[in-house]
Design an enzyme around this catalytic site. Sequence first.
Site, PDB file in Angstrom:
ATOM      1  CB  ALA A  33      -0.928  -0.004   1.211  1.00 16.35           C
ATOM      2  NE  ARG A  45     -25.679  -6.837  16.182  1.00 17.84           N
ATOM      3  CZ  ARG A  45     -26.627  -7.517  15.530  1.00 17.84           C
ATOM      4  NH1 ARG A  45     -27.896  -7.342  15.847  1.00 17.84           N
ATOM      5  NH2 ARG A  45     -26.303  -8.370  14.572  1.00 17.84           N
ATOM      6  NE  ARG A  46     -23.573 -11.352  19.463  1.00 12.16           N
ATOM      7  CZ  ARG A  46     -24.464 -11.038  18.517  1.00 12.16           C
ATOM      8  NH1 ARG A  46     -24.105 -11.060  17.237  1.00 12.16           N
ATOM      9  NH2 ARG A  46     -25.686 -10.710  18.819  1.00 12.16           N
ATOM     10  CB  VAL A 130     -19.318 -10.355  -7.022  1.00 13.22           C
ATOM     11  CG1 VAL A 130     -19.607 -11.450  -8.050  1.00 13.22           C
ATOM     12  CG2 VAL A 130     -20.376  -9.264  -7.106  1.00 13.22           C
ATOM     13  CB  ILE A 134     -13.251 -15.148  -7.398  1.00 12.66           C
ATOM     14  CG1 ILE A 134     -13.383 -16.594  -6.915  1.00 12.66           C
ATOM     15  CG2 ILE A 134     -12.826 -15.103  -8.863  1.00 12.66           C
ATOM     16  CD1 ILE A 134     -14.503 -17.364  -7.599  1.00 12.66           C
ATOM     17  CD  GLU A 188     -27.246 -17.560   6.898  1.00 12.87           C
ATOM     18  OE1 GLU A 188     -27.618 -17.717   8.074  1.00 12.87           O
ATOM     19  OE2 GLU A 188     -26.121 -17.123   6.584  1.00 12.87           O
ATOM     20  CE  LYS A 203     -22.889 -13.739  -3.853  1.00 14.32           C
ATOM     21  NZ  LYS A 203     -22.629 -15.140  -3.480  1.00 14.32           N
TER      22      LYS A 203
END
Length: 433
Positions: A33, A45-46, A130, A134, A188, A203
């Site tokens: 960079a 949140r956790r 996407v 890759i 899921e 995508k």
Amino acid sequence: MKPVKVGICGLGTVGGGTFNVLMRNAEEIARRAGRRIIVAEIGARRANPACDTTGIQITNDIFAVATNPEIDIIVELIGGYETARDLVMTAIANGKHVVTANKALIAVHGNEIFAAAQEKNVMVAFEASVAGGIPIIKAIREGLAANKINWLAGIINGTGNFIMTEMRDKGRAFDDVLAEAQELGYAEADPTFDVEGIDAAHKLTILASIAYGIPLQFDKAYTEGISKITAEDVQYAEELGFRIKHLGISRRTSAGIELRVHPTLIPQSALLANVNGVMNAVLVDADAVGQTLYYGPGAGAEPTASAVVADIVDVVRTLTADRDNRVPHLAFQPSQLSDLPVLPVDDIETGYYLRLQAVERPGVLAHVTRILGDKGINIEAIIQKQTTEAQVPVIMLTQRVAERVMNEAIREIEALPDILGDVVRIRVELLAD
């Protein structure tokens, strides 16, 4: 040069992977960079037990990260639509560059987000949205910049590809494989986005915009899932020399752009036919280079983090460049986006695989072929299984025909008294011009 400070919002699977890659490869990343990249704050949140965040400021308020004057780049990894949109727009309004892995956000709200980023002279990078690790967006946007993209086709949802692979290799039923995919964490608890093609359509919308220089138009993408595919369909396809894959396909035509996700029969020899398990792949056909294939892991903590961190590096490299000399978000300068229409699925032509259940009676097949013939639909192949049962499965492959015409024929076939239930239809693509 002074370090660039990053704020990560979301410390789940991808957020944790991104944090760990930034920490582990800090020296190598800084060499690429041109300056150090520091995680200055995390909004989550956790805690993530896989991440050692000792000494790093953590807050439950992700919007506090987006407004922190010390932060240069916001990394949005919370997912979803509206909260993510509000977070990104807040970051842009505060002059922050944004890196995101959120395909739903970009597909649905990308036009608005990119316009705001252009106005504020900041970058929005989304390689990880996407196909996970890759680098397909960079490949199309930059590596193929000399080409006119003709079409692209991709296996861009690992869950669906895992299911179709298991059904083919082991003859298993869809519901059985889906349950295993959920146990393994590939799907899921509510698998709708994966198995009905919505995730892939997000995508594909992004890829098509970059390939053809058109605005993002997710609402015009056609989606069809794989839940109605049976082990028998997979077997019959194999007998005909094809494999069934859940593909996202976009094609440039003289009338406009095709944008569709659906189960597809492709030749067994095709490159995409041999992409198995949870892997992703995108095949791109361009006028100068021809066909190129991009293959790899489409999800997972560190594969996706690889793309997220690459985007962070890209942003850091171009921090001193003015907006007119940066790589445009959608590959083409905003003023050069095309108004090519996205075609309705009824106007798209493909070949078709048809499976119907018929009463075992003379003349039934003749009625079916007459209906197809009257519609100008030519038959490439027929399989009629021998059986002692009162009903027999009949499988047909047709030549290319418009979707509207095929749907009319199917309605007439289903109305025949000797046809039992609905006709199963799967599109066929040879993946060549």
